[in-house]
Write a protein that holds these residues in place. Structure first.
Motif, short mmCIF file in Angstrom:
data_model
loop_
_atom_site.label_atom_id
_atom_site.label_comp_id
_atom_site.label_asym_id
_atom_site.label_seq_id
_atom_site.Cartn_x
_atom_site.Cartn_y
_atom_site.Cartn_z
N ASN A 173 -20.76 -129.22 28.42
CA ASN A 173 -19.96 -129.00 27.22
C ASN A 173 -18.93 -130.11 27.02
N LEU A 174 -18.56 -130.34 25.79
CA LEU A 174 -17.47 -131.25 25.44
C LEU A 174 -16.33 -130.41 24.91
N ILE A 175 -15.15 -130.51 25.52
CA ILE A 175 -14.02 -129.69 25.13
C ILE A 175 -12.84 -130.59 24.81
N PHE A 176 -12.31 -130.49 23.60
CA PHE A 176 -11.16 -131.28 23.16
C PHE A 176 -10.05 -130.32 22.74
N LEU A 177 -8.93 -130.35 23.45
CA LEU A 177 -7.78 -129.50 23.15
C LEU A 177 -6.62 -130.40 22.73
N GLN A 178 -6.10 -130.20 21.52
CA GLN A 178 -5.00 -131.02 21.03
C GLN A 178 -3.92 -130.16 20.38
N LYS A 179 -2.67 -130.46 20.69
CA LYS A 179 -1.50 -129.83 20.08
C LYS A 179 -1.63 -128.30 20.02
N SER A 180 -2.04 -127.70 21.11
CA SER A 180 -2.23 -126.25 21.16
C SER A 180 -1.36 -125.63 22.24
N VAL A 181 -1.13 -124.33 22.11
CA VAL A 181 -0.28 -123.59 23.04
C VAL A 181 -1.09 -122.45 23.67
N PHE A 182 -0.99 -122.32 24.98
CA PHE A 182 -1.64 -121.27 25.74
C PHE A 182 -0.55 -120.53 26.49
N ARG A 183 -0.27 -119.30 26.09
CA ARG A 183 0.88 -118.57 26.62
C ARG A 183 0.47 -117.15 27.05
N ASN A 184 0.91 -116.75 28.24
CA ASN A 184 0.69 -115.40 28.75
C ASN A 184 -0.79 -115.01 28.81
N CYS A 185 -1.61 -115.93 29.29
CA CYS A 185 -3.05 -115.66 29.43
C CYS A 185 -3.36 -115.50 30.92
N SER A 186 -4.25 -114.57 31.24
CA SER A 186 -4.55 -114.33 32.65
C SER A 186 -5.99 -113.89 32.86
N ALA A 187 -6.42 -114.04 34.11
CA ALA A 187 -7.79 -113.66 34.49
C ALA A 187 -7.76 -112.94 35.83
N ILE A 188 -8.74 -112.08 36.05
CA ILE A 188 -8.84 -111.38 37.32
C ILE A 188 -9.24 -112.33 38.44
N SER A 189 -10.26 -113.16 38.19
CA SER A 189 -10.77 -113.97 39.30
C SER A 189 -10.47 -115.46 39.16
N LEU A 190 -11.16 -116.19 38.31
CA LEU A 190 -11.06 -117.65 38.28
C LEU A 190 -10.54 -118.18 36.95
N GLY A 191 -9.53 -119.02 37.00
CA GLY A 191 -9.03 -119.70 35.80
C GLY A 191 -8.31 -118.79 34.83
N GLY A 192 -6.98 -118.81 34.88
CA GLY A 192 -6.20 -117.98 33.98
C GLY A 192 -6.45 -118.27 32.52
N ILE A 193 -6.72 -119.54 32.18
CA ILE A 193 -7.03 -119.94 30.80
C ILE A 193 -8.43 -120.50 30.69
N ILE A 194 -8.78 -121.45 31.56
CA ILE A 194 -10.06 -122.18 31.45
C ILE A 194 -10.82 -122.11 32.77
N ASN A 207 3.25 -119.54 31.55
CA ASN A 207 3.16 -118.17 32.04
C ASN A 207 1.72 -117.63 32.06
N SER A 208 0.82 -118.45 32.56
CA SER A 208 -0.59 -118.05 32.66
C SER A 208 -1.00 -118.09 34.13
N TYR A 209 -1.89 -117.18 34.52
CA TYR A 209 -2.23 -117.09 35.93
C TYR A 209 -3.60 -116.43 36.13
N SER A 210 -4.08 -116.57 37.35
CA SER A 210 -5.28 -115.88 37.81
C SER A 210 -4.91 -115.12 39.07
N PHE A 211 -5.48 -113.96 39.27
CA PHE A 211 -5.18 -113.20 40.48
C PHE A 211 -5.81 -113.82 41.72
N GLN A 212 -6.81 -114.73 41.53
CA GLN A 212 -7.44 -115.35 42.69
C GLN A 212 -7.20 -116.86 42.71
N LEU A 213 -7.93 -117.63 41.91
CA LEU A 213 -7.85 -119.09 41.96
C LEU A 213 -7.69 -119.69 40.56
#
Length: 95
Positions: free
Chosen positions: A34-55, A72-78
């Motif tokens: 995949n090709l992923i381009f993220l520009q001028k964006s905000v990721f706030r209060n995002c979380s995941a149970i296992s891998l990657g709170g956002i991505i 303020n984003s997190y994952s419970f594992q990694l």
């Protein structure tokens, strides 16, 4: 939540993602080529149970992050914001 198994191009510009929760990669879960381009964006209060709170990235992806805020984003594992499980990843980060 965006999920792609192979060969997608994703362009995110001037977008806010807030208060998302998922098993892995609360905003993006991208597997191969995949090709992923993220520009001028905000990721706030995002979380995941296992891998990657956002991505969550696996195998042969290209990731470009420019002028984005991750807070303020997190994952419970990694991978608090981004978890990369790959042998071949190309990335570019600029702020």
């Amino acid at each position: 939540m965006v999920y792609s198994t192979q060969g997608s191009a994703l362009y995110i510009y001037n977008t806010t993602f807030e208060s998302l929760f998922f098993d892995s990669g609360s905003v993006f879960s991208l597997l191969t080529g995949n090709l992923i381009f993220l520009q001028k964006s905000v990721f706030r209060n995002c979380s995941a149970i296992s891998l990657g709170g956002i991505i969550l990235l696996k195998d042969d992806n290209f990731l470009s992050i420019s002028n984005c805020v991750f807070s303020n984003s997190y994952s419970f594992q990694l991978g608090g914001a981004i978890y990369m499980f790959t042998n071949n990843l190309m990335y570019f980060v600029a702020n």
